[in-house]
Design a protein around this motif. Structure first.
Motif, PDB file in Angstrom:
ATOM      1  N   SER A  21       0.844  -1.177   0.044  1.00  0.00           N
ATOM      2  CA  SER A  21      -0.150  -0.093   0.020  1.00  0.00           C
ATOM      3  C   SER A  21       0.977   1.302   0.009  1.00  0.00           C
ATOM      4  N   SER A  58      -1.852  -4.480  -2.684  1.00  0.00           N
ATOM      5  CA  SER A  58      -2.639  -4.026  -1.707  1.00  0.00           C
ATOM      6  C   SER A  58      -2.879  -2.323  -2.010  1.00  0.00           C
ATOM      7  N   GLY A  59      -3.738  -1.746  -0.888  1.00  0.00           N
ATOM      8  CA  GLY A  59      -3.909  -0.323  -1.236  1.00  0.00           C
ATOM      9  C   GLY A  59      -5.562  -0.144  -1.332  1.00  0.00           C
ATOM     10  N   SER A  60      -6.462  -1.090  -1.145  1.00  0.00           N
ATOM     11  CA  SER A  60      -8.036  -0.764  -1.320  1.00  0.00           C
ATOM     12  C   SER A  60      -8.158  -0.207  -0.094  1.00  0.00           C
ATOM     13  N   ILE A  61      -7.914  -0.451   1.057  1.00  0.00           N
ATOM     14  CA  ILE A  61      -8.071   0.196   2.281  1.00  0.00           C
ATOM     15  C   ILE A  61      -7.488   1.574   2.359  1.00  0.00           C
ATOM     16  N   ASN A 142      -6.039  -9.344  -4.908  1.00  0.00           N
ATOM     17  CA  ASN A 142      -6.056  -8.809  -3.516  1.00  0.00           C
ATOM     18  C   ASN A 142      -7.014  -9.677  -2.726  1.00  0.00           C
ATOM     19  N   ASP A 145     -11.284  -8.109   0.883  1.00  0.00           N
ATOM     20  CA  ASP A 145     -11.157  -7.665   2.372  1.00  0.00           C
ATOM     21  C   ASP A 145     -12.854  -7.201   2.920  1.00  0.00           C
ATOM     22  N   GLY A 155      -4.988 -11.217   6.092  1.00  0.00           N
ATOM     23  CA  GLY A 155      -4.754  -9.893   6.715  1.00  0.00           C
ATOM     24  C   GLY A 155      -3.432  -9.200   6.145  1.00  0.00           C
ATOM     25  N   ASP A 156      -2.609  -9.909   5.529  1.00  0.00           N
ATOM     26  CA  ASP A 156      -1.278  -9.350   4.848  1.00  0.00           C
ATOM     27  C   ASP A 156      -1.223 -10.151   3.558  1.00  0.00           C
ATOM     28  N   ASN A 157      -0.701  -9.145   2.683  1.00  0.00           N
ATOM     29  CA  ASN A 157      -0.494  -9.715   1.204  1.00  0.00           C
ATOM     30  C   ASN A 157       0.790 -10.292   1.084  1.00  0.00           C
TER      31      ASN A 157
END
Ligand code: GLU
Length: 372
Positions: A21, A58-61, A142, A145, A155-157
């Motif tokens: 992210s 990652s990065g959606s949140i 991804n 989530d 929880g972690d990519n």
């Protein structure tokens, strides 16, 4: 033994790249489009050499929380899930926008932990990914989530990327991170810490260097990277950790940027066969002489060659494959339940739909899922 050398990224056959992210999303300005365009150019280059590429991003949140104006710091689960829903659609579009000018089609794949733990779903995601790659698509993966709650999440990519790499039989996995490799101690706290160029075996000493268990807040610490490395190398995939912020990170890696490579002992096919060989069979499938010859010749097991099915098993379970004299020929992951296998045994693949009422896969056990 031959001296160990680092894998050459320009020789990768199937490459998985994990993007964190922090590389992708700037707290103040949002998506780092320029960096993403550089990564896309690198991906296009790898594809032009004929290799397959999978991106685990990652990065959606992080994106979603910016759009929604949610505060910094840990979010309650429901808010993180809402942020992921808002961010993921933008994340996928961003990849589509930077890759399509290179003539590359992207596809979105959202997975949960169960998709890799449950054998039937594992075989499904494997088949889908294989089809996407055969069509030249770059899957953007991804974790889902929005639906994954804490107990059922990766929880972690880092670990998700390793699992995906093994699922698709990748030979190289690159973690684009905010650190340039794996150190003997935390380099921020210990000035004597040294970076490893190559790690051939993840020994207890190496594990101790990764530090204590990660806290609830920090995702993707060294611990999870090491867990990812274990998964990857066990699956025959080499894994690199490198600093992802250079404008063309994969080019930088090819040109000798700092990194740590974790080296597997076997290639992905061999590792996968070992994995299957180690499973305890849940049933037995007896085949005729014609099928024995076909299997020895490297073919998949079709229902037509099956004379008997014993045991109770589900789709994706390991079964023993026996010859006409009940001799053990091998083992494989079966694509049908025991009841379905009994119904279609002895029948041609074209008859499957008529018997079961739905179209199934032509092979009972695919050759990639079999050790003979
Ligand atoms: N799946 C999470 C997201 O896209 C990130 C998990 C991670 O950073 O490892 O926001």
């Amino acid at each position: 033994m031959a001296p160990l050398t680092a894998p050459d990224i320009t020789a990768a056959r199937r490459l998985v790249v994990k993007i964190g992210s922090a590389l992708l999303v700037d707290r103040a300005s949002g998506l780092r489009t320029e960096w993403l365009a550089g990564l896309a150019a690198d991906v296009a280059q790898v594809k032009a050499r004929g290799a397959d590429v999978v991106l685990v991003s990652s990065g959606s949140i992080a994106l979603g929380r910016k759009v929604l104006g949610l505060p910094d710091g840990a979010l309650p689960l429901e808010q993180a899930q809402a942020a992921a829903a808002v961010g993921q659609i933008r994340l996928a579009r961003a990849y589509e926008e930077v890759l399509s000018p290179h003539g590359i089609t992207t596809g979105q794949v959202l997975v949960t932990l169960e998709d890799t733990e449950d054998r039937r779903r594992y075989l499904n995601s494997r088949a889908t990914m294989e089809t996407l790659l055969a069509l030249g698509v770059v899957p953007i993966v991804n974790e889902n989530d929005t639906v994954a709650t804490d107990e059922i999440r990766f929880g972690d990519n880092d670990r998700l990327a390793a699992q995906i790499a093994v699922t698709v039989g990748a030979d190289q996995l690159i973690l684009l991170s905010d650190v340039d490799g794996f150190y003997s101690a935390n380099p921020k706290e210990d000035p004597t810490a040294v970076r490893f160029d190559l790690v051939e075996q993840i020994t207890p000493q190496i594990e101790a260097m990764a530090g204590g268990p990660i806290s609830g807040l920090s995702k993707g610490g060294m611990k999870t990277k090491l867990m990812a490395a274990k998964t990857a190398v066990a699956g025959g995939c080499a894994m690199a950790i490198m600093e992802g912020s250079p404008p063309r990170p994969l080019t930088a890696l090819a040109q000798g940027a700092n990194r740590t490579w974790f080296i597997p002992q076997a290639d992905p096919q061999v590792a996968r066969k070992r994995w299957i060989a180690a499973m305890k069979p849940r049933g037995e499938v007896t085949v005729d002489a014609g099928a024995v010859a076909a299997l020895r010749g490297g073919k998949s097991l079709l229902p037509a060659g099956v004379t008997q099915v014993a045991g109770q098993f589900g789709r994706g379970d390991p079964v023993a494959i026996l010859g006409p004299a009940a001799e053990v020929l091998g083992k494989g992951l079966i694509r049908y339940t025991a009841a379905e296998a009994r119904a279609i045994a002895g029948h041609r693949s074209a008859e499957i739909e008529g018997i079961l009422g739905y179209p199934g896969r032509a092979a009972l056990v695919h050759r990639d899922d079999m050790v003979v």
